[in-house]
Motif scaffolding. Structure first.
Motif, mmCIF file in Angstrom:
data_model
loop_
_atom_site.group_PDB
_atom_site.id
_atom_site.type_symbol
_atom_site.label_atom_id
_atom_site.label_comp_id
_atom_site.label_asym_id
_atom_site.label_seq_id
_atom_site.Cartn_x
_atom_site.Cartn_y
_atom_site.Cartn_z
ATOM 1 N N ILE A 46 0.931 -1.151 0.208
ATOM 2 C CA ILE A 46 0.073 0.088 -0.062
ATOM 3 C C ILE A 46 0.921 1.213 0.015
ATOM 4 C CG2 ILE A 46 -1.808 1.418 1.218
ATOM 5 C CD1 ILE A 46 -2.587 -1.717 0.171
ATOM 6 N N ARG A 47 0.818 2.090 -0.898
ATOM 7 C CA ARG A 47 1.728 3.311 -1.085
ATOM 8 C C ARG A 47 1.147 4.616 -0.968
ATOM 9 N NH1 ARG A 47 6.445 1.240 -2.886
ATOM 10 N NH2 ARG A 47 6.406 -0.970 -3.746
ATOM 11 N N ARG A 48 1.938 5.567 -0.783
ATOM 12 C CA ARG A 48 1.460 7.043 -0.558
ATOM 13 C C ARG A 48 0.817 7.432 -1.929
ATOM 14 N NH1 ARG A 48 2.329 9.078 4.108
ATOM 15 N NH2 ARG A 48 4.383 8.513 5.260
ATOM 16 N N GLY A 49 1.075 6.948 -3.203
ATOM 17 C CA GLY A 49 0.797 7.404 -4.412
ATOM 18 C C GLY A 49 0.646 6.211 -5.363
ATOM 19 N N PRO A 50 -0.053 6.658 -6.367
ATOM 20 C CA PRO A 50 -0.248 5.644 -7.515
ATOM 21 C C PRO A 50 1.164 5.178 -8.366
ATOM 22 C CG PRO A 50 -1.227 7.674 -8.368
ATOM 23 C CD PRO A 50 -0.471 7.871 -6.781
ATOM 24 N N GLY A 51 1.588 4.092 -8.091
ATOM 25 C CA GLY A 51 2.711 3.923 -8.660
ATOM 26 C C GLY A 51 4.146 3.080 -7.628
ATOM 27 N N THR A 52 4.955 2.298 -8.300
ATOM 28 C CA THR A 52 5.961 1.872 -7.437
ATOM 29 C C THR A 52 6.673 2.790 -6.798
ATOM 30 O OG1 THR A 52 6.940 1.087 -9.293
ATOM 31 C CG2 THR A 52 5.415 -0.537 -8.382
ATOM 32 N N GLN A 53 6.830 3.964 -7.501
ATOM 33 C CA GLN A 53 7.923 4.999 -7.199
ATOM 34 C C GLN A 53 7.230 5.527 -5.830
ATOM 35 O OE1 GLN A 53 5.618 5.073 -9.454
ATOM 36 N NE2 GLN A 53 4.896 7.419 -9.806
ATOM 37 N N HIS A 54 6.256 5.491 -5.591
ATOM 38 C CA HIS A 54 5.878 5.926 -3.988
ATOM 39 C C HIS A 54 6.132 5.308 -3.046
ATOM 40 C CE1 HIS A 54 3.783 9.241 -6.118
ATOM 41 N NE2 HIS A 54 3.481 8.396 -7.054
ATOM 42 N N GLN A 55 6.333 5.829 -1.938
ATOM 43 C CA GLN A 55 6.693 5.002 -0.664
ATOM 44 C C GLN A 55 5.827 3.987 -0.214
ATOM 45 O OE1 GLN A 55 7.264 7.757 2.687
ATOM 46 N NE2 GLN A 55 8.277 6.168 4.088
ATOM 47 N N GLU A 56 6.149 2.997 0.315
ATOM 48 C CA GLU A 56 5.203 1.801 0.863
ATOM 49 C C GLU A 56 4.926 2.300 2.382
ATOM 50 O OE1 GLU A 56 5.921 -2.764 0.621
ATOM 51 O OE2 GLU A 56 6.465 -2.166 2.651
ATOM 52 N N ARG A 88 -11.607 -6.583 10.886
ATOM 53 C CA ARG A 88 -11.189 -5.283 11.609
ATOM 54 C C ARG A 88 -10.808 -4.188 10.655
ATOM 55 N NH1 ARG A 88 -9.828 -8.327 17.060
ATOM 56 N NH2 ARG A 88 -11.913 -7.893 17.969
ATOM 57 N N SER A 89 -11.212 -3.199 10.977
ATOM 58 C CA SER A 89 -10.702 -2.119 10.098
ATOM 59 C C SER A 89 -9.144 -1.642 10.901
ATOM 60 C CB SER A 89 -11.400 -0.685 10.116
ATOM 61 O OG SER A 89 -11.071 0.485 10.026
ATOM 62 N N THR A 90 -8.342 -1.077 9.918
ATOM 63 C CA THR A 90 -7.006 -0.924 10.253
ATOM 64 C C THR A 90 -7.082 0.492 10.276
ATOM 65 O OG1 THR A 90 -5.986 -1.226 8.341
ATOM 66 C CG2 THR A 90 -5.963 -3.056 9.622
ATOM 67 N N GLY A 91 -7.796 1.201 9.562
ATOM 68 C CA GLY A 91 -7.771 2.747 9.175
ATOM 69 C C GLY A 91 -6.746 2.984 8.405
ATOM 70 N N GLN A 92 -5.732 2.436 7.922
ATOM 71 C CA GLN A 92 -4.928 2.588 6.883
ATOM 72 C C GLN A 92 -5.343 2.863 5.526
ATOM 73 O OE1 GLN A 92 -1.345 2.315 7.704
ATOM 74 N NE2 GLN A 92 -1.534 3.814 5.993
ATOM 75 N N GLN A 93 -4.907 4.129 5.138
ATOM 76 C CA GLN A 93 -5.396 4.540 3.599
ATOM 77 C C GLN A 93 -4.013 4.569 2.794
ATOM 78 O OE1 GLN A 93 -7.587 8.101 3.766
ATOM 79 N NE2 GLN A 93 -8.749 7.544 5.414
ATOM 80 N N GLY A 94 -3.998 4.340 1.292
ATOM 81 C CA GLY A 94 -3.173 4.403 0.692
ATOM 82 C C GLY A 94 -3.491 3.849 -0.719
ATOM 83 N N TRP A 95 -2.435 3.910 -2.017
ATOM 84 C CA TRP A 95 -2.701 3.475 -2.909
ATOM 85 C C TRP A 95 -2.245 2.053 -3.419
ATOM 86 C CZ3 TRP A 95 -5.174 6.264 -6.873
ATOM 87 C CH2 TRP A 95 -5.238 7.619 -6.830
ATOM 88 N N PHE A 96 -3.283 1.284 -4.044
ATOM 89 C CA PHE A 96 -2.707 -0.196 -4.219
ATOM 90 C C PHE A 96 -2.978 -0.486 -5.876
ATOM 91 C CE2 PHE A 96 -7.306 -0.195 -3.559
ATOM 92 C CZ PHE A 96 -7.789 -1.302 -4.354
ATOM 93 N N PHE A 97 -2.027 -1.689 -6.156
ATOM 94 C CA PHE A 97 -2.166 -1.981 -7.444
ATOM 95 C C PHE A 97 -3.539 -3.190 -7.672
ATOM 96 C CE2 PHE A 97 -1.088 -5.257 -10.577
ATOM 97 C CZ PHE A 97 -0.889 -4.578 -11.941
#
Length: 105
Positions: A46-56, A88-97
């Motif tokens: 799960i990343r900060r942005g859409p693409g592998t260049q973004h931080q996990e 259970r919700s983790t509340g984690q948000q981010g971008w995924f492939f």
């Protein structure tokens, strides 16, 4: 295989009402993480942005659910509004492939 279908349907029954309450336009969707190689790294970043260049920022594993809005996708990447593990919700948000997700309405 039938066990997976039952789990996916049960998760839909648990998650869908909460998602519908948050999303009056009914654009919210979800997916179950599937197909990750247990002999490989075994997780979906799960990343900060859409693409592998973004931080996990998190990792999803087979059987986790990712709740998202189909209007917030860019190509094969979608923004998860929540990562659900063990129902259970983790509340984690981010971008995924999306290649490792089995989508459900």
């Amino acid at each position: 295989m039938a066990g997976r279908s039952i789990i996916a349907m049960a998760l839909c029954l648990i998650v869908a009402p909460a998602l519908a309450a948050d999303d009056p336009n009914e654009t919210g969707r979800g997916c179950i993480v599937r197909g990750l190689d247990p002999n490989g790294d075994g997780f979906l970043s799960i990343r900060r942005g859409p693409g592998t260049q973004h931080q996990e920022i998190a990792r999803a594993i087979n059987g986790d659910a990712l709740l998202h809005d189909m209007t917030e996708c860019q190509g094969n990447w979608c923004l998860a509004r929540d990562l659900v593990r063990n129902q259970r919700s983790t509340g984690q948000q981010g971008w995924f492939f999306t290649g490792y997700c089995e989508f459900y309405p």
